[in-house]
Design a protein around this motif. Structure first.
Motif, PDB file in Angstrom:
ATOM      1  N   THR A  20     -10.643   0.817  10.098  1.00 26.59           N
ATOM      2  CA  THR A  20     -11.787   0.939   9.197  1.00 26.59           C
ATOM      3  C   THR A  20     -12.689   2.089   9.616  1.00 26.59           C
ATOM      4  N   MET A  21     -12.888   2.244  10.915  1.00 24.93           N
ATOM      5  CA  MET A  21     -13.687   3.364  11.405  1.00 24.93           C
ATOM      6  C   MET A  21     -13.008   4.694  11.069  1.00 24.93           C
ATOM      7  N   ASN A  22     -11.689   4.726  11.194  1.00 30.77           N
ATOM      8  CA  ASN A  22     -10.941   5.935  10.840  1.00 30.77           C
ATOM      9  C   ASN A  22     -11.048   6.227   9.348  1.00 30.77           C
ATOM     10  N   LEU A  23     -11.053   5.160   8.540  1.00 30.51           N
ATOM     11  CA  LEU A  23     -11.232   5.329   7.096  1.00 30.51           C
ATOM     12  C   LEU A  23     -12.576   5.994   6.813  1.00 30.51           C
ATOM     13  N   ASN A  24     -13.613   5.556   7.501  1.00 32.41           N
ATOM     14  CA  ASN A  24     -14.935   6.165   7.314  1.00 32.41           C
ATOM     15  C   ASN A  24     -14.925   7.649   7.692  1.00 32.41           C
ATOM     16  N   LYS A  25     -14.220   7.971   8.790  1.00 31.47           N
ATOM     17  CA  LYS A  25     -14.122   9.371   9.205  1.00 31.47           C
ATOM     18  C   LYS A  25     -13.355  10.192   8.172  1.00 31.47           C
ATOM     19  N   GLN A  26     -12.291   9.604   7.624  1.00 31.91           N
ATOM     20  CA  GLN A  26     -11.516  10.300   6.592  1.00 31.91           C
ATOM     21  C   GLN A  26     -12.372  10.566   5.356  1.00 31.91           C
ATOM     22  N   LEU A  27     -13.144   9.576   4.952  1.00 34.65           N
ATOM     23  CA  LEU A  27     -14.009   9.741   3.780  1.00 34.65           C
ATOM     24  C   LEU A  27     -15.060  10.824   4.024  1.00 34.65           C
ATOM     25  N   GLU A  28     -15.609  10.853   5.244  1.00 29.50           N
ATOM     26  CA  GLU A  28     -16.595  11.873   5.586  1.00 29.50           C
ATOM     27  C   GLU A  28     -15.962  13.269   5.553  1.00 29.50           C
ATOM     28  N   SER A  29     -14.732  13.379   6.070  1.00 26.41           N
ATOM     29  CA  SER A  29     -14.031  14.671   6.065  1.00 26.41           C
ATOM     30  C   SER A  29     -13.734  15.114   4.641  1.00 26.41           C
ATOM     31  N   LYS A  46      -8.469   4.992  -3.486  1.00 30.86           N
ATOM     32  CA  LYS A  46      -8.045   3.790  -4.209  1.00 30.86           C
ATOM     33  C   LYS A  46      -7.144   4.166  -5.381  1.00 30.86           C
ATOM     34  N   GLU A  47      -7.472   5.266  -6.057  1.00 35.49           N
ATOM     35  CA  GLU A  47      -6.638   5.723  -7.169  1.00 35.49           C
ATOM     36  C   GLU A  47      -5.260   6.143  -6.670  1.00 35.49           C
ATOM     37  N   ARG A  48      -5.232   6.769  -5.495  1.00 37.38           N
ATOM     38  CA  ARG A  48      -3.943   7.151  -4.911  1.00 37.38           C
ATOM     39  C   ARG A  48      -3.090   5.924  -4.636  1.00 37.38           C
ATOM     40  N   VAL A  49      -3.705   4.867  -4.069  1.00 40.55           N
ATOM     41  CA  VAL A  49      -2.980   3.627  -3.783  1.00 40.55           C
ATOM     42  C   VAL A  49      -2.476   2.990  -5.075  1.00 40.55           C
ATOM     43  N   ARG A  50      -3.296   3.036  -6.130  1.00 42.79           N
ATOM     44  CA  ARG A  50      -2.875   2.483  -7.423  1.00 42.79           C
ATOM     45  C   ARG A  50      -1.674   3.242  -7.978  1.00 42.79           C
ATOM     46  N   LYS A  51      -1.658   4.553  -7.804  1.00 47.87           N
ATOM     47  CA  LYS A  51      -0.529   5.355  -8.291  1.00 47.87           C
ATOM     48  C   LYS A  51       0.744   5.008  -7.541  1.00 47.87           C
ATOM     49  N   ILE A  52       0.613   4.809  -6.220  1.00 52.93           N
ATOM     50  CA  ILE A  52       1.780   4.424  -5.413  1.00 52.93           C
ATOM     51  C   ILE A  52       2.319   3.087  -5.895  1.00 52.93           C
ATOM     52  N   LYS A  53       1.421   2.137  -6.191  1.00 50.33           N
ATOM     53  CA  LYS A  53       1.834   0.818  -6.672  1.00 50.33           C
ATOM     54  C   LYS A  53       2.529   0.944  -8.018  1.00 50.33           C
ATOM     55  N   THR A  54       1.980   1.781  -8.911  1.00 53.93           N
ATOM     56  CA  THR A  54       2.583   1.963 -10.235  1.00 53.93           C
ATOM     57  C   THR A  54       3.963   2.585 -10.138  1.00 53.93           C
ATOM     58  N   ASN A  55       4.090   3.599  -9.271  1.00 53.60           N
ATOM     59  CA  ASN A  55       5.386   4.275  -9.107  1.00 53.60           C
ATOM     60  C   ASN A  55       6.435   3.336  -8.503  1.00 53.60           C
ATOM     61  N   SER A  56       6.009   2.463  -7.584  1.00 51.71           N
ATOM     62  CA  SER A  56       6.938   1.517  -6.971  1.00 51.71           C
ATOM     63  C   SER A  56       7.437   0.495  -7.982  1.00 51.71           C
ATOM     64  N   LYS A  57       6.595   0.153  -8.956  1.00 52.34           N
ATOM     65  CA  LYS A  57       6.994  -0.797  -9.989  1.00 52.34           C
ATOM     66  C   LYS A  57       8.040  -0.194 -10.920  1.00 52.34           C
ATOM     67  N   LYS A  58       7.925   1.137 -11.141  1.00 46.23           N
ATOM     68  CA  LYS A  58       8.836   1.812 -12.057  1.00 46.23           C
ATOM     69  C   LYS A  58      10.237   1.957 -11.478  1.00 46.23           C
ATOM     70  N   LYS A  59      10.325   1.982 -10.137  1.00 45.35           N
ATOM     71  CA  LYS A  59      11.631   2.197  -9.485  1.00 45.35           C
ATOM     72  C   LYS A  59      12.511   0.964  -9.574  1.00 45.35           C
ATOM     73  N   LEU A  68      -5.050  12.507   2.543  1.00 44.42           N
ATOM     74  CA  LEU A  68      -4.568  11.603   1.497  1.00 44.42           C
ATOM     75  C   LEU A  68      -3.252  10.920   1.870  1.00 44.42           C
ATOM     76  N   LYS A  69      -2.622  11.387   2.963  1.00 43.58           N
ATOM     77  CA  LYS A  69      -1.338  10.806   3.352  1.00 43.58           C
ATOM     78  C   LYS A  69      -1.471   9.314   3.607  1.00 43.58           C
ATOM     79  N   GLY A  70      -0.385   8.597   3.348  1.00 43.15           N
ATOM     80  CA  GLY A  70      -0.411   7.151   3.474  1.00 43.15           C
ATOM     81  C   GLY A  70      -0.687   6.664   4.889  1.00 43.15           C
ATOM     82  N   ASN A  71      -1.389   5.563   4.964  1.00 39.24           N
ATOM     83  CA  ASN A  71      -1.670   4.885   6.221  1.00 39.24           C
ATOM     84  C   ASN A  71      -1.520   3.394   5.950  1.00 39.24           C
TER      85      ASN A  71
END
Length: 270
Positions: free
Chosen positions: A165-174, A257-270, A228-231
């Protein structure tokens, strides 16, 4: 009752709480979602809430209506304190009841409080006696081993998730710093560079900037895409708390969050 018994109850209800959250998410989203702040199959807020209800509401078990209101108050306060502390510690609002009537800061709301009051009455009058018999049935040595494993797992899991979670905050700040610099460059050249960060072709933009600006845009674009790479843990948290809001970097969190939603949508299509 001893501390051992309360720890056993906390373990059992933390696991059952996780099962409840997963079942609710499965019904709502028609897929498995590992709900809860931690990665393992436990939601400590349930364990703490029920144990507090057991301790504080025991004198009221003979009067169902009084038991309902007292237990509802205990559990609601537990959720309110947990939500408030997590918000202040991590600068994120993890769940939000703001659109639900009679809410307090979006942390708790009357409809869910009423539900928890009913659930607690059922637990304390019907289910808890069964749990007590089960705990007393389990050999003390085995029970102690399970409790110790539970506590160790809780400490490790909490540490790992907190770091993530702390790393997420750093990523958002960057991401916010990159966005700010790109907006400044955009103002100079008259093209919205930031909106093109997800594009694979920035040639049109490069034609309209100096060599130094082009190098800087390439550097920022590379950093942005790397952020933006997955974690695994970060993305799980975003899936588990789809209504999470950042107090400091709202736009950047929505991008992830939008990136995660896209990954979920793409996984459903496969």
């Amino acid at each position: 009752m001893t501390i051992y018994h309360y720890l056993c109850y906390a373990l059992i209800y933390s696991f059952l709480g996780w099962c409840t959250e997963v079942a609710y998410a499965a019904i709502k989203e028609k897929r498995f979602v590992n709900r809860g702040f931690l990665n393992g199959p436990i939601c400590p807020i349930y364990g703490v809430g029920v144990v507090l209800a057991i301790i504080l509401c025991q004198p009221f078990t003979e009067t169902t209506l009084l038991l309902f209101f007292v237990s509802m108050t205990v559990v609601t306060l537990s959720e309110l304190v947990a939500g408030f502390l997590m918000d202040k510690l991590f600068h994120h609002k993890w769940w939000d009841y703001s659109n639900t009537p009679f809410n307090i800061g979006g942390y708790v709301c009357l409809p869910f409080s009423l539900i928890w009051g009913v659930v607690c009455v059922f637990i304390l009058k019907v289910f808890q006696p069964l749990v007590e018999r089960f705990v007393n049935f389990v050999p003390r040595t085995l029970g102690m081993i399970l409790v110790i494993l539970f506590l160790l797992t809780l400490v490790v899991d909490t540490t790992v998730t907190t770091v993530a979670t702390m790393n997420l905050n750093k990523q958002l700040e960057s991401m916010q710093r990159i966005a700010s610099e790109l907006h400044q460059l955009s103002d100079k050249i008259g093209i919205n560079i930031y909106s093109a960060m997800d594009s694979t072709n920035l040639a049109e933009i490069y034609e309209k900037v100096t060599d130094d600006q082009q190098e800087r845009i390439k550097e920022l674009a590379a950093k942005y895409k790397d952020l933006l790479k997955g974690n695994i843990i970060r993305d799980r948290l975003l899936r588990a708390f789809p209504k999470m809001e950042s107090r400091r970097d709202h736009e950047m969190l929505e991008t992830l969050k939008e990136r995660v939603r896209k990954i979920k949508t793409n996984s459903k299509k496969k």
